[in-house]
Enzyme design. Structure first.
Site, PDB file in Angstrom:
ATOM      1  N   ASP A   1      11.192   4.373  67.968  1.00 41.84           N
ATOM      2  CA  ASP A   1      10.404   5.565  67.609  1.00 41.84           C
ATOM      3  C   ASP A   1      11.297   6.576  66.892  1.00 41.84           C
ATOM      4  O   ASP A   1      10.970   7.069  65.813  1.00 41.84           O
ATOM      5  CB  ASP A   1       9.814   6.206  68.873  1.00 41.84           C
ATOM      6  CG  ASP A   1       8.947   5.227  69.646  1.00 41.84           C
ATOM      7  OD1 ASP A   1       7.842   4.937  69.181  1.00 41.84           O
ATOM      8  OD2 ASP A   1       9.411   4.730  70.687  1.00 41.84           O
TER       9      ASP A   1
ATOM     10  N   GLU B   1      10.870  -2.763  65.288  1.00 40.51           N
ATOM     11  CA  GLU B   1      10.186  -2.449  64.034  1.00 40.51           C
ATOM     12  C   GLU B   1      11.168  -2.126  62.923  1.00 40.51           C
ATOM     13  O   GLU B   1      11.165  -2.737  61.854  1.00 40.51           O
ATOM     14  CB  GLU B   1       9.276  -1.251  64.289  1.00 40.51           C
ATOM     15  CG  GLU B   1       8.561  -0.756  63.089  1.00 40.51           C
ATOM     16  CD  GLU B   1       7.406   0.186  63.446  1.00 40.51           C
ATOM     17  OE1 GLU B   1       7.084   1.026  62.618  1.00 40.51           O
ATOM     18  OE2 GLU B   1       6.836   0.082  64.545  1.00 40.51           O
TER      19      GLU B   1
HETATM   20  O1  TRH Z   1      14.923  -0.319  69.709  1.00 36.60           O
HETATM   21  P1  TRH Z   1      13.754  -1.101  69.294  1.00 36.60           P
HETATM   22  O2  TRH Z   1      13.431  -2.234  70.129  1.00 36.60           O
HETATM   23  O3  TRH Z   1      12.523  -0.144  69.186  1.00 36.60           O
HETATM   24  C1  TRH Z   1      11.204  -0.480  69.637  1.00 36.60           C
HETATM   25  C2  TRH Z   1      10.377  -0.978  68.489  1.00 36.60           C
HETATM   26  O4  TRH Z   1      10.369  -0.118  67.378  1.00 36.60           O
HETATM   27  C3  TRH Z   1       8.964  -1.167  68.957  1.00 36.60           C
HETATM   28  O5  TRH Z   1       8.157  -1.581  67.873  1.00 36.60           O
HETATM   29  C4  TRH Z   1       8.454   0.122  69.537  1.00 36.60           C
HETATM   30  O6  TRH Z   1       7.164  -0.044  69.952  1.00 36.60           O
HETATM   31  C5  TRH Z   1       9.351   0.481  70.699  1.00 36.60           C
HETATM   32  O7  TRH Z   1      10.672   0.664  70.215  1.00 36.60           O
HETATM   33  C6  TRH Z   1       8.907   1.727  71.403  1.00 36.60           C
HETATM   34  O8  TRH Z   1      13.973  -1.703  67.808  1.00 36.60           O
HETATM   35  P2  TRH Z   1      13.993  -1.024  66.373  1.00 36.60           P
HETATM   36  O9  TRH Z   1      12.632  -0.602  65.971  1.00 36.60           O
HETATM   37  O10 TRH Z   1      14.685  -1.952  65.475  1.00 36.60           O
HETATM   38  O11 TRH Z   1      14.866   0.281  66.548  1.00 36.60           O
HETATM   39  C7  TRH Z   1      16.244   0.262  66.705  1.00 36.60           C
HETATM   40  C8  TRH Z   1      16.849   1.427  65.946  1.00 36.60           C
HETATM   41  O12 TRH Z   1      18.198   1.607  66.348  1.00 36.60           O
HETATM   42  C9  TRH Z   1      16.878   1.183  64.433  1.00 36.60           C
HETATM   43  O13 TRH Z   1      16.606   2.391  63.766  1.00 36.60           O
HETATM   44  C10 TRH Z   1      18.313   0.760  64.180  1.00 36.60           C
HETATM   45  C11 TRH Z   1      19.034   1.591  65.191  1.00 36.60           C
HETATM   46  N1  TRH Z   1      20.359   1.116  65.578  1.00 36.60           N
HETATM   47  C12 TRH Z   1      21.464   1.801  65.115  1.00 36.60           C
HETATM   48  O14 TRH Z   1      21.326   2.768  64.354  1.00 36.60           O
HETATM   49  N2  TRH Z   1      22.720   1.409  65.540  1.00 36.60           N
HETATM   50  C13 TRH Z   1      22.915   0.363  66.370  1.00 36.60           C
HETATM   51  O15 TRH Z   1      24.069   0.044  66.712  1.00 36.60           O
HETATM   52  C14 TRH Z   1      21.758  -0.357  66.820  1.00 36.60           C
HETATM   53  C15 TRH Z   1      21.927  -1.543  67.721  1.00 36.60           C
HETATM   54  C16 TRH Z   1      20.496   0.051  66.407  1.00 36.60           C
END
Ligand code: TRH
Length: 392
Positions: free
Chosen positions: A25, A295
């Site tokens: 989010d 996402e």
């Molecule tokens: O963390 P998520 O599993 O988020 C989830 C999904 O968005 C899901 O659809 C939603 O319903 C739920 O949250 C509430 O996966 P996502 O979407 O890939 O988000 C991870 C974020 O973290 C992304 O913006 C990348 C960031 N990130 C970093 O910036 N640095 C890091 O080291 C890592 C591992 C991730």
């Protein structure tokens, strides 16, 4: 690189985000804020738990200010502060309900009010994108919210893709995406894969013959199977494991396999630190295979153009099964990649398809074709700006 949206009027935006769990989010909201700010827009991000921004965006972004979710007391202060003005645009991300007192203010100034929804390739997205949602109760009764749905087809709101993303990527020495960029464009940001990998703060330097696999997942039942497969492969693999749930899941899997925590045989496991979003992109560009989740990282894996596997956010009612199938169809995934997704997402209890060089080569070709196809779509931020200006 300037996009045509730089010439649009500079608006003030209030973006509201509630962190449900995980990082998606806030991750999506931050990327949107930063992209809008870089196009000359001015933003306030209201979030109930901004803690992850400390690693996602440690340097912040000019044009974006971060504010605590306005609870009753803070809102009283806002309402009575004559200098406080609601933005020209208000975004409620993923259906988070706006605080009532803020709705009262909003009803007075009538900004463009947008409900930014979750990403899906399902058919309802194109049907619902851009529809009006009349507010039937509460202090903003009679106002209109607009649905804005990200998506994979031209009749949706598109995917987040910063104007300079491909310029930044093109400088990779292996020529990733070189064909996507006009060579005469100035390259503001150069990515040097080898230099980036040599600076990684990990337990053991990477050697040139290692295949690199990034891992950002929840708790896939097939994880022990993956580790076993990689440890017995005919070439060495470095598994680069993201912080949080992925590293806990790998620890549990190695324990169950009685494998040392750093791997065995052809597999070496290296835990990663938390990266900023920019560095997380670099990780995906640098790896030969990206196992992502949720996402935002799915979209970034698509832009990286490397073979990827998606661990979809699991829902109690199994609604994620339809969502996964819709993505497979929308992206026209190869049959063995669909099979990989079925096992990786626990839809099928079968052995995980082997990640052989030949298989990965085919998945890479498909991934690059998919990336090219999606690039023909107008990016989400451009579409959102045009949408908002049209509704004002
Ligand atoms: O963390 P998520 O599993 O988020 C989830 C999904 O968005 C899901 O659809 C939603 O319903 C739920 O949250 C509430 O996966 P996502 O979407 O890939 O988000 C991870 C974020 O973290 C992304 O913006 C990348 C960031 N990130 C970093 O910036 N640095 C890091 O080291 C890592 C591992 C991730």
């Amino acid at each position: 690189m300037k996009s045509d949206t730089h010439s649009l009027p500079s608006l003030r935006w209030d973006i509201f985000c509630r962190v449900i769990d995980n990082h998606g989010d806030l991750g999506v909201c931050w990327r949107l804020c930063a992209d809008l700010a870089q196009r000359g827009q001015v933003l306030r991000l209201w979030v109930d738990d901004p803690s992850a921004l400390a690693w996602m965006a440690p340097h912040g972004c000019a044009g974006v200010t971060v504010h605590a979710w306005p609870h009753a007391r803070a809102l009283q202060d806002l309402v009575s502060d004559a200098t406080f003005k609601v933005g020209d645009v208000v975004i409620e991300a993923f259906g988070c309900e706006l605080p009532e007192a803020f709705q009262t203010l909003l009803a007075q100034t009538k900004p463009v009010w947008v409900n930014l929804e979750y990403l899906s390739a399902e058919a309802y997205v194109a049907r619902s994108h851009g529809l009006a949602s009349p507010v039937m109760s509460g202090p903003a009764k009679g106002e209109t919210k607009w649905f804005f749905f990200p998506g994979f087809t031209p009749d949706t709101g598109g995917l987040l893709r910063e104007p300079d993303l491909f310029e930044a990527q093109t400088a990779a020495p292996d020529g990733i995406s070189a064909s996507l960029v006009n060579a005469s464009q100035t390259r503001q940001c150069k990515f040097d894969r080898r230099a980036w990998l040599s600076m990684l703060p990990i337990d053991k330097p990477i050697t040139h013959n290692e295949r690199l696999v990034s891992l950002f997942c929840y708790e896939p039942a097939a994880l022990p199977d993956l580790l076993k497969q990689l440890s017995q492969a005919d070439a060495p693999t470095r598994l680069l494991v993201a912080q949080g749930r992925p590293s806990a899941a790998v620890a549990a899997a190695t324990q169950a396999l009685r494998m040392p925590s750093c791997g065995s045989g052809q597999l070496h496991i290296s835990p990663l630190p938390y990266f900023s979003q920019t560095e997380f992109d670099h990780l995906l560009w640098a790896c030969d295979v990206n196992l992502v989740r949720g996402e935002d990282s799915l979209v970034r894996a698509l832009w990286a153009g490397q073979p990827f596997g998606w661990h979809i956010y699991p829902q109690d009612d199994l609604a994620h099964h339809d969502k996964l199938h819709a993505l497979e169809t929308a992206l026209d995934m190869p049959a063995d990649l669909i099979q990989f997704h079925a096992v990786w997402n626990d839809l099928e209890a079968a052995p995980l398809p082997v990640l052989s060089q030949a298989t990965l080569g085919r998945w890479r070709d498909w991934s690059r074709q998919t990336q090219q196809r999606l690039l023909a779509q107008t990016d989400l931020t451009t579409q959102l700006l045009r949408f908002v200006i049209q509704k004002r």
